[in-house]
Write a protein that holds these residues in place. Structure first.
Motif: not given
Length: 327
Positions: A58-69, A298-312
């Motif tokens: 069927g089609q899952p309606q309630k999907v949960v994500a346990l992490s940012p990626p 030299i450049y500075f970027l947010d470390y949170q970007l490394t934790r998400i790891r997806g196409p967005i």
């Protein structure tokens, strides 16, 4: 004594969870963990994951994500999460203002997903109460949580690390959610963006070296990034990336100064901030004399970007690099 008390507590928690699951069984959707080919209906899909395989009907309606990626992947597929576990623990039952509460991804959330707690210790009780149709997590959660989570709902864990981990996870998840076309579009869009930006930045970075540093407030606890999501994106754009060891050993200021590199990307980690990291590099007599620093590379970027790891977030990161280096 403390050792036995802790183990008894964990056992009681597991037993309580199983009791709750049994109480909710009558309302649990019919998504089985394994089936024989003869019993699989036409609307069921078997998907492979790092814990084996699950059968989704069927089609899952309630999907949960346990992490940012996993959240990134769900949103890329056009699926809103019913529940979510963040990096930092948020003291609220739901994400009632996701654009402010979930960095980089929250502005794409149109609902108020249930807060499942810390990704390293998601709340089993809240999961049971939510009654999800599908649970998605990362491979590191597999060993300790798979049996308990699978007793609540069909559960799939994926390794989203490395250069292309998110693509394999996305394709499997898309199959389970009947979103194969959305996955193809997301991957094609990513590949086209990489190609476009690589061409635009070629005059600036072709043949150039770069190092990515995780930068702590206590500099001696800083490290060089090993091959991963971020270094993979930089390679895709044309950089020659200087990488460190997988276990991320600490590096001294003197060692950083002795590395010959054309560009430096600093990503403040732990309790450090971009503003503080900039101050550290501007005021340290050794760091500010590094040739790349003196050349303004030299450049500075947010470390949170490394934790998400997806196409967005890959798109966000690539566009930030383009903005920093645009000739």
């Amino acid at each position: 004594m403390k050792f036995w008390f802790r183990h008894i507590k964990l056992l009681l928690l597991s037993l309580c969870t199983l009791i709750l699951v049994a109480a909710c069984n009558s309302n649990t959707p019919q998504l089985q963990s394994r089936e024989t080919p003869e019993n699989i209906a036409s609307d069921c899909r078997v998907i492979q994951h790092d814990g084996g395989e699950i059968n989704i009907c069927g089609q899952p309606q309630k999907v949960v994500a346990l992490s940012p990626p996993l959240l990134d992947i769900l949103l890329s597929l056009g699926v809103q999460p019913a529940g979510y576990a963040e990096v930092d623990l948020l003291n609220t039952k739901v994400f009632d203002n996701p654009s402010q509460q979930i960095r980089f991804l929250g502005d794409r959330i149109t609902t108020q997903p249930v807060n499942l707690g810390d990704r390293h210790n998601p709340s089993l009780e809240t999961l049971v109460q939510l009654k999800p149709d599908l649970i998605l997590g990362e491979k590191f959660q597999l060993e300790t949580n798979y049996k308990l989570f699978s007793s609540i709902a069909p559960t799939a864990f994926f390794d989203t690390g490395g250069k292309t981990g998110w693509k394999f996870a996305m394709e499997a998840i898309a199959q389970g959610l009947n979103r194969e076309e959305q996955a193809k579009q997301a991957i094609a869009s990513h590949n086209q963006l990489v190609k476009t930006v690589k061409s635009q930045l070629a005059p600036v970075i072709s043949g150039q070296t770069i190092i990515v540093l995780g930068w702590q407030q206590f500099v001696k606890e800083s490290f060089i990034f090993a091959p991963d999501f971020i270094t993979g994106l930089l390679e895709d754009l044309g950089f020659q990336v200087i990488v460190g060891e997988v276990d991320r050993p600490n590096i001294s200021i003197e060692a950083v100064a002795n590395i010959k590199t054309d560009h430096i990307l600093v990503m403040p980690t732990g309790d450090n901030t971009i503003e503080n990291a900039k101050h550290q590099w501007q005021n340290d007599p050794i760091l500010r004399l590094i040739p790349a620093v003196q050349a303004g590379k030299i450049y500075f970027l947010d470390y949170q970007l490394t934790r998400i790891r997806g196409p967005i977030v890959a798109e966000i990161f690539i566009n930030q690099i383009r903005q920093l280096l645009q000739p």
